[in-house]
Design a protein around this motif. Structure first.
Motif, PDB file in Angstrom:
ATOM      1  N   SER A  10      52.013  18.400  48.043  1.00 45.35           N
ATOM      2  CA  SER A  10      52.844  17.860  46.961  1.00 45.35           C
ATOM      3  C   SER A  10      54.139  18.634  46.755  1.00 45.35           C
ATOM      4  CB  SER A  10      52.052  17.834  45.652  1.00 45.35           C
ATOM      5  OG  SER A  10      51.690  19.146  45.275  1.00 45.35           O
ATOM      6  N   ASN A  78      46.882  24.491  53.869  1.00 44.02           N
ATOM      7  CA  ASN A  78      48.110  25.108  53.363  1.00 44.02           C
ATOM      8  C   ASN A  78      48.029  25.457  51.868  1.00 44.02           C
ATOM      9  OD1 ASN A  78      51.270  25.346  53.017  1.00 44.02           O
ATOM     10  ND2 ASN A  78      50.604  23.726  51.633  1.00 44.02           N
ATOM     11  N   TYR A 145      44.199  37.502  45.978  1.00 49.03           N
ATOM     12  CA  TYR A 145      45.004  36.757  46.956  1.00 49.03           C
ATOM     13  C   TYR A 145      44.953  37.444  48.322  1.00 49.03           C
ATOM     14  CZ  TYR A 145      49.178  34.575  49.041  1.00 49.03           C
ATOM     15  OH  TYR A 145      50.048  33.902  49.863  1.00 49.03           O
ATOM     16  N   THR A 182      59.851  28.878  47.321  1.00 52.80           N
ATOM     17  CA  THR A 182      58.972  27.884  46.697  1.00 52.80           C
ATOM     18  C   THR A 182      58.566  28.341  45.289  1.00 52.80           C
ATOM     19  OG1 THR A 182      56.955  28.940  47.441  1.00 52.80           O
ATOM     20  CG2 THR A 182      57.946  27.361  48.969  1.00 52.80           C
TER      21      THR A 182
HETATM   22  N1  LIG Z   1      55.893  31.110  49.284  1.00 53.70           N
HETATM   23  C1  LIG Z   1      55.740  32.217  50.021  1.00 53.70           C
HETATM   24  O1  LIG Z   1      56.608  33.092  50.062  1.00 53.70           O
HETATM   25  C2  LIG Z   1      54.484  32.396  50.823  1.00 53.70           C
HETATM   26  C3  LIG Z   1      54.352  33.587  51.566  1.00 53.70           C
HETATM   27  C4  LIG Z   1      53.201  33.758  52.323  1.00 53.70           C
HETATM   28  C5  LIG Z   1      52.230  32.785  52.328  1.00 53.70           C
HETATM   29  N2  LIG Z   1      52.381  31.648  51.594  1.00 53.70           N
HETATM   30  C6  LIG Z   1      51.321  30.651  51.640  1.00 53.70           C
HETATM   31  O2  LIG Z   1      51.888  29.402  51.999  1.00 53.70           O
HETATM   32  C7  LIG Z   1      51.115  28.333  51.429  1.00 53.70           C
HETATM   33  C8  LIG Z   1      52.024  27.386  50.673  1.00 53.70           C
HETATM   34  O3  LIG Z   1      52.643  28.121  49.641  1.00 53.70           O
HETATM   35  P1  LIG Z   1      53.876  27.546  48.799  1.00 53.70           P
HETATM   36  O4  LIG Z   1      54.782  28.701  48.596  1.00 53.70           O
HETATM   37  O5  LIG Z   1      54.361  26.293  49.383  1.00 53.70           O
HETATM   38  O6  LIG Z   1      53.129  27.278  47.403  1.00 53.70           O
HETATM   39  P2  LIG Z   1      53.510  26.316  46.169  1.00 53.70           P
HETATM   40  O7  LIG Z   1      54.944  25.940  46.227  1.00 53.70           O
HETATM   41  O8  LIG Z   1      52.988  26.989  44.982  1.00 53.70           O
HETATM   42  O9  LIG Z   1      52.652  24.990  46.495  1.00 53.70           O
HETATM   43  C9  LIG Z   1      51.260  25.099  46.514  1.00 53.70           C
HETATM   44  C10 LIG Z   1      50.639  23.795  46.954  1.00 53.70           C
HETATM   45  O10 LIG Z   1      49.213  23.982  46.855  1.00 53.70           O
HETATM   46  C11 LIG Z   1      48.672  22.967  46.035  1.00 53.70           C
HETATM   47  N3  LIG Z   1      47.597  23.479  45.189  1.00 53.70           N
HETATM   48  C12 LIG Z   1      47.622  24.539  44.360  1.00 53.70           C
HETATM   49  N4  LIG Z   1      46.471  24.614  43.674  1.00 53.70           N
HETATM   50  C13 LIG Z   1      45.706  23.577  44.083  1.00 53.70           C
HETATM   51  C14 LIG Z   1      44.421  23.102  43.713  1.00 53.70           C
HETATM   52  N5  LIG Z   1      43.670  23.705  42.775  1.00 53.70           N
HETATM   53  N6  LIG Z   1      43.949  21.994  44.334  1.00 53.70           N
HETATM   54  C15 LIG Z   1      44.697  21.344  45.256  1.00 53.70           C
HETATM   55  N7  LIG Z   1      45.920  21.747  45.662  1.00 53.70           N
HETATM   56  C16 LIG Z   1      46.422  22.854  45.047  1.00 53.70           C
HETATM   57  C17 LIG Z   1      49.805  22.484  45.151  1.00 53.70           C
HETATM   58  O11 LIG Z   1      49.606  21.116  44.823  1.00 53.70           O
HETATM   59  P3  LIG Z   1      49.192  20.552  43.365  1.00 53.70           P
HETATM   60  O12 LIG Z   1      49.805  21.470  42.355  1.00 53.70           O
HETATM   61  O13 LIG Z   1      49.744  19.157  43.363  1.00 53.70           O
HETATM   62  O14 LIG Z   1      47.698  20.561  43.367  1.00 53.70           O
HETATM   63  C18 LIG Z   1      51.026  22.632  46.066  1.00 53.70           C
HETATM   64  O15 LIG Z   1      51.207  21.464  46.829  1.00 53.70           O
HETATM   65  C19 LIG Z   1      50.067  29.017  50.544  1.00 53.70           C
HETATM   66  O16 LIG Z   1      48.841  29.091  51.233  1.00 53.70           O
HETATM   67  C20 LIG Z   1      50.625  30.406  50.328  1.00 53.70           C
HETATM   68  O17 LIG Z   1      49.610  31.339  50.085  1.00 53.70           O
HETATM   69  C21 LIG Z   1      53.492  31.426  50.838  1.00 53.70           C
END
Ligand SMILES: NC(=O)c1ccc[n+]([C@@H]2O[C@H](COP(=O)([O-])OP(=O)(O)OC[C@H]3O[C@@H](n4cnc5c(N)ncnc54)[C@H](OP(=O)(O)O)[C@@H]3O)[C@@H](O)[C@H]2O)c1
Length: 241
Positions: A10, A78, A145, A182
């Motif tokens: 999303s 993801n 985490y 993000t």
């Molecule tokens: N951003 C970074 O710098 C970074 C760095 C290293 C790793 N990562 C990893 O990359 C991945 C994506 O991160 P992002 O930065 O894109 O995160 P984000 O912008 O916070 O998006 C998180 C996504 O996960 C979904 N989500 C969260 N809680 C959920 C739940 N209870 N049930 C179903 N879906 C859920 C959300 O959808 P809904 O809210 O619609 O449910 C959203 O689509 C994650 O695994 C994160 O740990 C991110």
């Protein structure tokens, strides 16, 4: 047709992965998250809260329908959460259950169901778990985490070994995507310094323009995923692909 099942489609990286894929012909994306933000004739949404284990158990079959004409099937775990940033001993116990459910237990159940549902078919099959650099180093305030992502790495290595022993050809990878622009980063920058010693560092990364746009990371990840040049390492960082 190439089928992709992506959790957390999303917003953030998951949405960028889905939108980039949908620009390609012969792709179909099934997105799993609580909210839906993509409308496309080749996109299907399955609303699901991955922290609600009963809902996950009851709805998993909807995430993995039969795709008889698939030439490839890919699950991208993801969706991820940091939860409330803070030190152990200062957190409610529910925090640990919440973070481990979304980041580890739900992905493990999704992997298990993906492998079981699509076993014995000729289409190429891949599971990509989105991990974090925090799996490899201690980050104060992020204990659940970090530990959940380290466990996701260990899970990926073990499942790849099992698939190799079975000779299925299934590829399992756990990829750290770098620091992305993000909502998760907004959450990190908002942490009070007594709960997280690196807040200023992440604010500086943002102000210095060092965060990678999700679309850029998505393009790089998909170019690697769709190439035949994947190395055998299971746990990898985006800068090595
Ligand atoms: N951003 C970074 O710098 C970074 C760095 C290293 C790793 N990562 C990893 O990359 C991945 C994506 O991160 P992002 O930065 O894109 O995160 P984000 O912008 O916070 O998006 C998180 C996504 O996960 C979904 N989500 C969260 N809680 C959920 C739940 N209870 N049930 C179903 N879906 C859920 C959300 O959808 P809904 O809210 O619609 O449910 C959203 O689509 C994650 O695994 C994160 O740990 C991110």
């Amino acid at each position: 047709m190439h089928y992709y099942i992506i959790t957390g489609a999303s917003r953030g990286l998951g949405k960028a992965l889905a939108e980039t894929l949908l620009q390609q012909p012969d792709t179909f994306v099934l997105g799993v998250s609580r909210h839906t933000t993509i409308e496309h004739p080749r996109y299907q949404h399955q609303p699901l809260d991955l922290s609600d284990m009963l809902a996950v158990q009851n709805n998993l079959h909807k995430v993995f329908p039969p795709f008889p004409e698939a030439s490839s099937l890919t699950l991208i775990n993801n969706a991820g959460v940091l939860g409330e940033i803070g030190y152990m001993g200062e957190q409610p116990n529910e925090h640990f259950e919440f973070v481990f459910d979304v980041n580890l237990i739900a992905p493990a159940m999704l992997m298990n169901t993906f492998l079981r549902t699509y076993s014995g078919i000729s289409a190429s099959r891949t599971v990509l778990n989105i991990s974090s650099g925090a799996a490899q180093r201690p980050v104060d305030g992020w204990a659940a985490y970090s530990a959940s992502k380290a466990a996701l790495d260990a899970l990926s290595r073990t499942v790849q070994k099992e698939q190799d022993i079975r000779g299925t050809g299934v590829r399992i990878r756990s990829l750290s995507p770098g620091v992305l622009d993000t909502a998760m980063q907004e959450h990190i920058r908002s942490a009070e310094t007594q709960h997280f010693s690196e807040t200023d560092k992440f604010i500086e990364l943002h102000e210095g323009g060092h965060l990678v746009k999700p679309a850029e990371a998505a393009s790089r990840i998909l170019a690697w995923l769709q190439s035949d040049k994947m190395t055998p390492e299971v746990v990898i960082r985006i800068d090595s692909i």
